[in-house]
Structures are given as structure tokens and as C-alpha cells.
Design a protein around this motif. Sequence first.
Motif, PDB file in Angstrom:
ATOM      1  N   GLU A 106      75.783  19.417  27.905  1.00  0.00           N
ATOM      2  CA  GLU A 106      74.998  17.968  28.269  1.00  0.00           C
ATOM      3  C   GLU A 106      75.965  17.379  29.277  1.00  0.00           C
ATOM      4  O   GLU A 106      77.058  16.853  28.971  1.00  0.00           O
ATOM      5  CB  GLU A 106      74.590  17.022  27.289  1.00  0.00           C
ATOM      6  CG  GLU A 106      73.455  17.980  26.442  1.00  0.00           C
ATOM      7  CD  GLU A 106      72.873  16.984  25.581  1.00  0.00           C
ATOM      8  OE1 GLU A 106      73.189  15.632  25.615  1.00  0.00           O
ATOM      9  OE2 GLU A 106      72.327  17.383  24.591  1.00  0.00           O
ATOM     10  N   PRO A 107      75.830  17.210  30.473  1.00  0.00           N
ATOM     11  CA  PRO A 107      76.570  16.664  31.574  1.00  0.00           C
ATOM     12  C   PRO A 107      77.290  15.143  31.417  1.00  0.00           C
ATOM     13  O   PRO A 107      78.190  15.028  31.970  1.00  0.00           O
ATOM     14  CB  PRO A 107      75.917  16.644  32.956  1.00  0.00           C
ATOM     15  CG  PRO A 107      74.270  16.836  32.646  1.00  0.00           C
ATOM     16  CD  PRO A 107      74.467  17.378  31.302  1.00  0.00           C
ATOM     17  N   ILE A 108      76.440  14.640  30.571  1.00  0.00           N
ATOM     18  CA  ILE A 108      76.874  13.118  30.398  1.00  0.00           C
ATOM     19  C   ILE A 108      78.498  13.144  29.651  1.00  0.00           C
ATOM     20  O   ILE A 108      79.146  12.223  30.020  1.00  0.00           O
ATOM     21  CB  ILE A 108      76.027  12.298  29.537  1.00  0.00           C
ATOM     22  CG1 ILE A 108      76.195  11.008  29.588  1.00  0.00           C
ATOM     23  CG2 ILE A 108      75.978  13.134  28.035  1.00  0.00           C
ATOM     24  CD1 ILE A 108      75.174  10.087  28.997  1.00  0.00           C
ATOM     25  N   GLN A 134      70.054  18.016  31.197  1.00  0.00           N
ATOM     26  CA  GLN A 134      70.675  18.370  32.092  1.00  0.00           C
ATOM     27  C   GLN A 134      69.873  18.045  33.414  1.00  0.00           C
ATOM     28  O   GLN A 134      70.331  17.442  34.648  1.00  0.00           O
ATOM     29  CB  GLN A 134      70.732  19.792  32.339  1.00  0.00           C
ATOM     30  CG  GLN A 134      71.895  20.682  31.278  1.00  0.00           C
ATOM     31  CD  GLN A 134      71.533  21.948  30.857  1.00  0.00           C
ATOM     32  OE1 GLN A 134      70.691  22.454  31.379  1.00  0.00           O
ATOM     33  NE2 GLN A 134      72.575  22.382  30.224  1.00  0.00           N
ATOM     34  N   VAL A 135      68.421  17.925  33.276  1.00  0.00           N
ATOM     35  CA  VAL A 135      67.630  17.488  34.200  1.00  0.00           C
ATOM     36  C   VAL A 135      67.746  15.949  34.410  1.00  0.00           C
ATOM     37  O   VAL A 135      67.826  15.523  35.576  1.00  0.00           O
ATOM     38  CB  VAL A 135      66.275  18.107  34.250  1.00  0.00           C
ATOM     39  CG1 VAL A 135      65.202  17.529  35.197  1.00  0.00           C
ATOM     40  CG2 VAL A 135      66.339  19.601  34.307  1.00  0.00           C
ATOM     41  N   ARG A 136      67.535  15.374  33.211  1.00  0.00           N
ATOM     42  CA  ARG A 136      67.248  13.739  33.127  1.00  0.00           C
ATOM     43  C   ARG A 136      68.658  13.283  33.853  1.00  0.00           C
ATOM     44  O   ARG A 136      68.318  12.129  34.711  1.00  0.00           O
ATOM     45  CB  ARG A 136      67.336  13.434  31.790  1.00  0.00           C
ATOM     46  CG  ARG A 136      66.838  11.844  31.725  1.00  0.00           C
ATOM     47  CD  ARG A 136      66.798  11.546  30.368  1.00  0.00           C
ATOM     48  NE  ARG A 136      65.768  12.338  29.517  1.00  0.00           N
ATOM     49  CZ  ARG A 136      64.340  12.183  29.248  1.00  0.00           C
ATOM     50  NH1 ARG A 136      63.965  11.049  30.059  1.00  0.00           N
ATOM     51  NH2 ARG A 136      63.578  12.906  28.855  1.00  0.00           N
ATOM     52  N   VAL A 185      78.162  21.340  38.311  1.00  0.00           N
ATOM     53  CA  VAL A 185      76.898  22.182  38.348  1.00  0.00           C
ATOM     54  C   VAL A 185      76.475  22.702  36.866  1.00  0.00           C
ATOM     55  O   VAL A 185      77.340  23.100  36.309  1.00  0.00           O
ATOM     56  CB  VAL A 185      77.290  23.556  39.338  1.00  0.00           C
ATOM     57  CG1 VAL A 185      76.076  24.602  39.319  1.00  0.00           C
ATOM     58  CG2 VAL A 185      77.712  23.076  40.357  1.00  0.00           C
ATOM     59  N   THR A 186      75.336  22.218  36.680  1.00  0.00           N
ATOM     60  CA  THR A 186      74.731  22.341  35.442  1.00  0.00           C
ATOM     61  C   THR A 186      73.297  22.967  35.573  1.00  0.00           C
ATOM     62  O   THR A 186      72.787  23.252  36.504  1.00  0.00           O
ATOM     63  CB  THR A 186      74.508  21.341  34.484  1.00  0.00           C
ATOM     64  OG1 THR A 186      74.351  21.487  33.117  1.00  0.00           O
ATOM     65  CG2 THR A 186      73.562  20.306  35.227  1.00  0.00           C
ATOM     66  N   ALA A 246      78.617  14.090  42.104  1.00  0.00           N
ATOM     67  CA  ALA A 246      77.119  14.397  41.872  1.00  0.00           C
ATOM     68  C   ALA A 246      77.036  15.378  40.638  1.00  0.00           C
ATOM     69  O   ALA A 246      78.163  16.106  40.437  1.00  0.00           O
ATOM     70  CB  ALA A 246      76.769  15.267  43.418  1.00  0.00           C
ATOM     71  N   VAL A 247      76.053  15.308  40.066  1.00  0.00           N
ATOM     72  CA  VAL A 247      75.430  16.432  39.181  1.00  0.00           C
ATOM     73  C   VAL A 247      74.542  16.950  39.773  1.00  0.00           C
ATOM     74  O   VAL A 247      73.497  16.580  40.032  1.00  0.00           O
ATOM     75  CB  VAL A 247      75.084  15.521  37.805  1.00  0.00           C
ATOM     76  CG1 VAL A 247      74.635  16.763  36.783  1.00  0.00           C
ATOM     77  CG2 VAL A 247      76.205  14.905  37.189  1.00  0.00           C
TER      78      VAL A 247
END
Length: 332
Positions: free
Chosen positions: A106-108, A150-152, A12-13, A127-128
Amino acid sequence: MTASPLIPVVVVTGFLGSGKTTLLNAVLRRRAELPQARKLALIVNELGAVGVDGDLLPTGGVAQIELPGGCVCCVLSTELDAGLLRLANEIVDLEMIVIETTGVAEPIGIAWTLEGDDLRERFRLAAVVTLVDATYFLEAERVSPAAVSQVRYADVLALTKAELVDAATAARVRARASELAPHAPWVTGDANALAAWFELLLAEPPVREGGPSLMSAPHGERPAPLVAPDAGPGYAHAIQSVAVDASGELDLEALIDAIAALPSAVVRVKGIVHARDQRTGDDRFAWYAVHRVGARVSTEPLDAPHPARLVALGTEVDAGALAACVTAARLS
């Protein structure tokens, strides 16, 4: 083959102040009302944000405390990979791990960590989920590249604080985020509605015989509407499910590609198939579980034969389109 199912990890970001903690508090409150809920591990960066007294938690390693509903709140003071493994080894009946990132993360990086040799046989990135602040996102993307990343990288986009802006501003925010993540479905609503939808996104639909059925949110309430990127303000339908036969020998990579191409109105897919994964260079057929949450498709090996079926949940689900995914992947 693994004897135990992989543990799903949900990230969750969202940028600073987007509502991550508010959402997760709502999720925890709802789980407290569920009878015999399995354990959920919530990894956070700031204890105070989820109302947990930091003095109750030991320092070093993985600090954890029991929360209502069988949940466990954790803080990692060591590397993420070591902390995840410790949680998996120490928590009995662990259903899921939810990681709340900091507002500028950054979630990556988390995704790369989960692909490491020590983790990919224990966990899968389910999921992100990225929260998009209607009041601030357009400014945030000018301030920090993390807001864009975060959105990408999102599999699901959740619009927050829309009630604080006019309809035109909310539409501009949604349009801009959709440019960055065109395949990610949208969820709208207040924190409790988002929490209800969060549960649906992460649901484990039974892979069993039977026709379509009407699905409802936990606690018997109507879930928040899923809003497709190209839909108008009134786009909302009840959640339905369809199930199709997935027998035969399949190409796993082709099936993944076909499921990923399903429209964003299909928010959850679960299936069991007999397939070969040519990405590994191994031509042998084996049993796999297949999952889609939002826009992300993940798989895990199974250690025994199962009835081969695919089940899809969504606001507009089509048995023919789901069956076409199987046909596109069938080798025999």
C-alpha cells in the motif's frame, strides 16, 4: 531555506501482474536514447524483474548498479528512509527516484516515510502512479484490500492490458477505479506509450516568459492520450502549455487548494511564487516552487528570488483558470 532543490520521488504501484516492471523497462530503454540524461534511481523489490543480474550487486545497505541512460538500479535491504538518504548522498546529479512497490504493498506507507523529519527536507512525493490491470482489477479488489488502496491513493491511473479485454470490460474497470479515485487522470496505451506519457508527467516545464506553446513527447512522438474519468473513448488532444504571471504576495495554502482543484486534463503544473505558508505558523514571506503531477500538489522552499510564474501542461489548459488560482491566493 534549502540550498538544493528537493528530490522528487515517484511511486509506481499496482496489483500483482499489472505491468509495473514492463513500464519501467520501457522508461529505462527510452532514457538510454536520451543524450546527457541526468541520473534516475530506480528502487525495486525483485532484481530479476528488471533484467539485472543479482550476482552483480553487493549485499547489505543499498545495492546499486549502473544502467543505460545514466540510471541506477537499486535494492534496499535496510529501512527505506536510510536507503533514500544514502542514494541522495552518494549519487551525483540525481534527478529523481522511482520506487516500484511490490504488488501487494500500500503506497501510503511510503508517503508517511517521506514526511519524516529526516526526509522531508531532502525529498518530496511527486506522484503515486497506479497501474490498473484491465484483465484482473475487478477480481483483485475482491481478493486483496491492497488493490483498492493502491487505486484510492493514486494521483495518476494507468490502464494496462486493455487490448486483452473487450471495450465493455475495460469501461467497467475504468469506471470502478474512478469511483475509488475520482480526481485522478487516466493514461492509456501500450508500455512504450505509457513510458512516453510518464516522461511528460514528470517533465520540468521551464518557468519563463513567453506565450502558450505546443508540447510534444520526447523523441518527437505523439504522447498517449490522457483520458479524463468522465470522457468517452475518443477523448484525446495534443499536449499544450500556458504560462501566467504569479507576482505579488500569495497565501501558499490557498494556492495549493486552487491548483489542486484544476481539472484532471491539467496533468502538470510548475511555478515559482513569493508566499507565506500559514500552515507553519510563520507569517514571513519566502520563495517557493510549486508542483502538480496528476492530482498531487507539492511545494519546496527556494533560497533566492525568482521571476514569479505558473506554467501548466495538459490536454485542455486554460490560461484564465490558471490565472484565477493566483488571484484566489493573492494577498497583495
